[in-house]
Design a protein around this motif. Structure first.
Motif, PDB file in Angstrom:
ATOM      1  N   GLN A 242       0.854  -1.193   0.000  1.00  0.00           N
ATOM      2  CA  GLN A 242       0.000   0.000   0.000  1.00  0.00           C
ATOM      3  C   GLN A 242       0.885   1.237   0.000  1.00  0.00           C
ATOM      4  OE1 GLN A 242      -3.334  -0.042  -0.189  1.00  0.00           O
ATOM      5  NE2 GLN A 242      -3.417  -2.291  -0.140  1.00  0.00           N
ATOM      6  N   PRO A 243       0.443   2.340  -0.616  1.00  0.00           N
ATOM      7  CA  PRO A 243       1.252   3.567  -0.625  1.00  0.00           C
ATOM      8  C   PRO A 243       1.616   3.995   0.794  1.00  0.00           C
ATOM      9  CG  PRO A 243      -0.603   3.767  -2.148  1.00  0.00           C
ATOM     10  CD  PRO A 243      -0.818   2.496  -1.365  1.00  0.00           C
ATOM     11  N   PHE A 244       2.846   4.453   0.962  1.00  0.00           N
ATOM     12  CA  PHE A 244       3.324   4.895   2.271  1.00  0.00           C
ATOM     13  C   PHE A 244       4.165   6.148   2.082  1.00  0.00           C
ATOM     14  CE2 PHE A 244       6.499   5.085   5.643  1.00  0.00           C
ATOM     15  CZ  PHE A 244       5.722   4.921   6.774  1.00  0.00           C
ATOM     16  N   ASP A 245       3.769   7.243   2.746  1.00  0.00           N
ATOM     17  CA  ASP A 245       4.527   8.493   2.603  1.00  0.00           C
ATOM     18  C   ASP A 245       4.969   9.044   3.950  1.00  0.00           C
ATOM     19  OD1 ASP A 245       2.128   9.305   3.616  1.00  0.00           O
ATOM     20  OD2 ASP A 245       1.613  10.656   1.957  1.00  0.00           O
ATOM     21  N   GLY A 246       4.969   8.219   4.970  1.00  0.00           N
ATOM     22  CA  GLY A 246       5.362   8.666   6.295  1.00  0.00           C
ATOM     23  C   GLY A 246       6.842   8.456   6.559  1.00  0.00           C
ATOM     24  N   ASP A 247       7.203   8.558   7.835  1.00  0.00           N
ATOM     25  CA  ASP A 247       8.582   8.347   8.257  1.00  0.00           C
ATOM     26  C   ASP A 247       8.735   6.978   8.916  1.00  0.00           C
ATOM     27  OD1 ASP A 247       9.510  10.843   7.385  1.00  0.00           O
ATOM     28  OD2 ASP A 247       8.767  11.811   9.201  1.00  0.00           O
ATOM     29  N   ILE A 248       9.970   6.513   8.952  1.00  0.00           N
ATOM     30  CA  ILE A 248      10.289   5.230   9.571  1.00  0.00           C
ATOM     31  C   ILE A 248      11.420   5.449  10.570  1.00  0.00           C
ATOM     32  CG2 ILE A 248      10.998   2.848   9.123  1.00  0.00           C
ATOM     33  CD1 ILE A 248      10.169   3.259   6.201  1.00  0.00           C
ATOM     34  N   ARG A 249      11.327   4.824  11.732  1.00  0.00           N
ATOM     35  CA  ARG A 249      12.402   4.919  12.728  1.00  0.00           C
ATOM     36  C   ARG A 249      13.528   3.990  12.282  1.00  0.00           C
ATOM     37  NH1 ARG A 249      10.990   6.809  18.079  1.00  0.00           N
ATOM     38  NH2 ARG A 249      12.690   5.465  18.814  1.00  0.00           N
ATOM     39  N   LEU A 250      14.480   4.557  11.559  1.00  0.00           N
ATOM     40  CA  LEU A 250      15.541   3.771  10.930  1.00  0.00           C
ATOM     41  C   LEU A 250      16.813   3.770  11.776  1.00  0.00           C
ATOM     42  CD1 LEU A 250      15.013   5.075   7.286  1.00  0.00           C
ATOM     43  CD2 LEU A 250      14.621   2.722   8.073  1.00  0.00           C
ATOM     44  N   PRO A 251      17.638   2.767  11.614  1.00  0.00           N
ATOM     45  CA  PRO A 251      18.942   2.763  12.299  1.00  0.00           C
ATOM     46  C   PRO A 251      19.754   4.000  11.903  1.00  0.00           C
ATOM     47  CG  PRO A 251      18.469   0.603  11.358  1.00  0.00           C
ATOM     48  CD  PRO A 251      17.413   1.536  10.846  1.00  0.00           C
ATOM     49  N   GLY A 253      22.275   6.506  10.422  1.00  0.00           N
ATOM     50  CA  GLY A 253      23.034   6.518   9.185  1.00  0.00           C
ATOM     51  C   GLY A 253      22.261   6.065   7.967  1.00  0.00           C
ATOM     52  N   VAL A 254      21.044   5.537   8.157  1.00  0.00           N
ATOM     53  CA  VAL A 254      20.231   5.091   7.027  1.00  0.00           C
ATOM     54  C   VAL A 254      19.357   6.243   6.547  1.00  0.00           C
ATOM     55  CG1 VAL A 254      18.506   3.438   6.217  1.00  0.00           C
ATOM     56  CG2 VAL A 254      20.233   2.731   7.892  1.00  0.00           C
ATOM     57  N   GLU A 255      19.293   6.463   5.242  1.00  0.00           N
ATOM     58  CA  GLU A 255      18.512   7.558   4.672  1.00  0.00           C
ATOM     59  C   GLU A 255      17.373   7.005   3.832  1.00  0.00           C
ATOM     60  OE1 GLU A 255      21.034  10.208   2.545  1.00  0.00           O
ATOM     61  OE2 GLU A 255      22.250  10.741   4.304  1.00  0.00           O
ATOM     62  N   LEU A 256      16.214   7.659   3.941  1.00  0.00           N
ATOM     63  CA  LEU A 256      15.005   7.227   3.235  1.00  0.00           C
ATOM     64  C   LEU A 256      14.672   8.202   2.118  1.00  0.00           C
ATOM     65  CD1 LEU A 256      12.332   5.629   2.863  1.00  0.00           C
ATOM     66  CD2 LEU A 256      11.359   7.066   4.689  1.00  0.00           C
ATOM     67  N   GLU A 257      14.392   7.636   0.938  1.00  0.00           N
ATOM     68  CA  GLU A 257      13.951   8.433  -0.204  1.00  0.00           C
ATOM     69  C   GLU A 257      12.652   7.834  -0.742  1.00  0.00           C
ATOM     70  OE1 GLU A 257      15.098   9.324  -4.899  1.00  0.00           O
ATOM     71  OE2 GLU A 257      16.468   8.204  -3.599  1.00  0.00           O
ATOM     72  N   HIS A 258      11.629   8.684  -0.879  1.00  0.00           N
ATOM     73  CA  HIS A 258      10.372   8.246  -1.472  1.00  0.00           C
ATOM     74  C   HIS A 258      10.462   8.411  -2.987  1.00  0.00           C
ATOM     75  CE1 HIS A 258       8.031   7.828   2.299  1.00  0.00           C
ATOM     76  NE2 HIS A 258       8.819   8.806   2.736  1.00  0.00           N
ATOM     77  N   ARG A 259      10.422   7.321  -3.722  1.00  0.00           N
ATOM     78  CA  ARG A 259      10.521   7.374  -5.176  1.00  0.00           C
ATOM     79  C   ARG A 259       9.153   7.709  -5.790  1.00  0.00           C
ATOM     80  NH1 ARG A 259      15.089   4.201  -6.941  1.00  0.00           N
ATOM     81  NH2 ARG A 259      16.813   4.900  -5.607  1.00  0.00           N
ATOM     82  N   PRO A 260       9.148   8.314  -6.990  1.00  0.00           N
ATOM     83  CA  PRO A 260       7.879   8.676  -7.641  1.00  0.00           C
ATOM     84  C   PRO A 260       6.957   7.490  -7.878  1.00  0.00           C
ATOM     85  CG  PRO A 260       9.700   9.811  -8.698  1.00  0.00           C
ATOM     86  CD  PRO A 260      10.302   8.833  -7.738  1.00  0.00           C
ATOM     87  N   ASP A 261       7.517   6.291  -8.047  1.00  0.00           N
ATOM     88  CA  ASP A 261       6.688   5.112  -8.307  1.00  0.00           C
ATOM     89  C   ASP A 261       6.157   4.473  -7.027  1.00  0.00           C
ATOM     90  OD1 ASP A 261       8.978   4.031  -7.285  1.00  0.00           O
ATOM     91  OD2 ASP A 261       9.326   2.596  -8.908  1.00  0.00           O
ATOM     92  N   GLY A 262       6.384   5.127  -5.868  1.00  0.00           N
ATOM     93  CA  GLY A 262       5.901   4.612  -4.596  1.00  0.00           C
ATOM     94  C   GLY A 262       6.899   3.758  -3.851  1.00  0.00           C
ATOM     95  N   ALA A 263       8.038   3.454  -4.472  1.00  0.00           N
ATOM     96  CA  ALA A 263       9.051   2.636  -3.815  1.00  0.00           C
ATOM     97  C   ALA A 263       9.763   3.435  -2.731  1.00  0.00           C
ATOM     98  CB  ALA A 263      10.058   2.123  -4.837  1.00  0.00           C
ATOM     99  N   LEU A 264      10.279   2.719  -1.744  1.00  0.00           N
ATOM    100  CA  LEU A 264      11.076   3.321  -0.675  1.00  0.00           C
ATOM    101  C   LEU A 264      12.524   2.909  -0.878  1.00  0.00           C
ATOM    102  CD1 LEU A 264       8.718   2.407   2.313  1.00  0.00           C
ATOM    103  CD2 LEU A 264       8.689   4.502   0.927  1.00  0.00           C
ATOM    104  N   ALA A 265      13.390   3.897  -1.099  1.00  0.00           N
ATOM    105  CA  ALA A 265      14.815   3.621  -1.287  1.00  0.00           C
ATOM    106  C   ALA A 265      15.533   3.952   0.010  1.00  0.00           C
ATOM    107  CB  ALA A 265      15.368   4.449  -2.434  1.00  0.00           C
TER     108      ALA A 265
END
Length: 318
Positions: A242-251, A253-265
């Motif tokens: 399902q589409p997700f545009d929120g934040d994640i509590r990541l370890p 040094g890890v960086e989150l990028e929301h891709r245009p196709d809905g993927a999380l990089a």
């Protein structure tokens, strides 16, 4: 000859002070070996010293110090043989406007002492796709056709080593495909290719080995795979159900990028974070995973990491 097409030891070049300008150092103690039969990438930012190095190989610029051997011939001891072993397709469109394409190839062959009976003018015209323009003056040719003619001029004396200096800068797709098709053909026939390019994806695809020059110094020389493997960065590419545009509590040094196709990089360093820890954080955020893949670093990432880590450090010379 050894197993190297080109051997460079301690190569330096300093341009003398001129018209009030201070002396400028373009190359500093460069050591380099180009294996025979390879496609070799020579990369670096603008002003790094690549053009100076190429011009020294071609005999157009005198070195300040060091030794150069091309196909086993010392540049100082056997200058005629060493220069005959190399052909250069320059970046600049330096053609005589009053020569036809055929005449330009014939004159170039004559300058290298190729007897008329051994010249391959018609063969080369066909190879570079200019047979129908053989009698057209170079001033009437399009920019792409002029680049083809420059390639033809570099081939008239059957060089063992071919240098392509930014060959695809500003050219159309058809010419680029023609050029790379010819490069692969030449290489299969045993020719050593040296390529400079700003298109790093081309170098990554074409080159067996790559050297990077920065501020006149060699800062890297490895096989293409090894050079890319030196970068510790990696990405997990997650496709949620399902589409997700929120934040994640990541370890850390890890960086989150929301891709245009809905993927999380999710970018991380393999030596610092485990992929399993990232996946645990994604699941903890309530994200259901439809698909997951990894992305490896590219040559552009390595290039930027190596050159930016050394700063600008003053004025550079091309």
């Amino acid at each position: 000859m050894s197993g190297n097409a080109i051997e460079i030891e301690g190569l330096s070049k300093t341009y003398a002070a001129h018209s009030g300008e201070p002396a400028k150092t373009a190359l500093q103690d460069v050591n380099l070996e180009v294996p025979a039969g390879s496609i070799f990438g020579l990369l670096g930012p603008n002003g790094a010293g690549k053009s100076t190095l190429i011009n020294i190989l071609a005999g157009l610029v005198r070195k300040s110090a060091g030794n150069v051997r091309i196909w086993g011939f010392d540049h100082d001891v056997n200058p005629r043989q060493s220069r005959a072993a190399i052909g250069v397709m320059p970046q600049e469109l330096n053609l005589d406007p009053f020569f036809t394409a055929r005449a330009a190839l014939d004159v170039q062959a004559g300058l290298y002492g190729v007897p008329k009976r051994e010249r391959r003018t018609e063969e080369i015209l066909d190879l570079i796709g200019l047979t129908d323009k053989a009698d057209a003056y170079s001033r009437t040719l399009s920019g792409g056709m002029r680049r083809r003619l420059l390639l033809g001029k570099a081939l008239v004396h059957r060089p063992r080593v071919l240098v392509l200096d930014e060959p695809t800068a500003g050219v159309d797709i058809e010419l680029r495909q023609m050029l790379w098709s010819n490069v692969r053909k030449f290489n299969r026939e045993g020719m050593t290719i040296i390529l400079t390019t700003h298109y790093l994806e081309e170098a990554e695809e074409m080159c067996d080995e790559i050297a990077i020059i920065h501020q006149g110094r060699k800062i890297a020389h490895e096989s293409t795979d090894t050079l890319i493997g030196q970068l510790d960065a990696k990405s997990l590419l997650i496709h949620p159900t399902q589409p997700f545009d929120g934040d994640i509590r990541l370890p850390e040094g890890v960086e989150l990028e929301h891709r245009p196709d809905g993927a999380l990089a999710l970018s991380y360093r393999r030596g610092q974070t485990a992929a399993e820890d990232i996946l645990d954080a994604v699941r903890a955020a309530g994200i259901r995973i439809a698909d997951v893949a990894t992305e490896e670093p590219h040559l552009e990432d390595v290039f930027l990491a190596l050159t930016s880590s050394r700063g600008t450090g003053g004025e550079e010379v091309a």
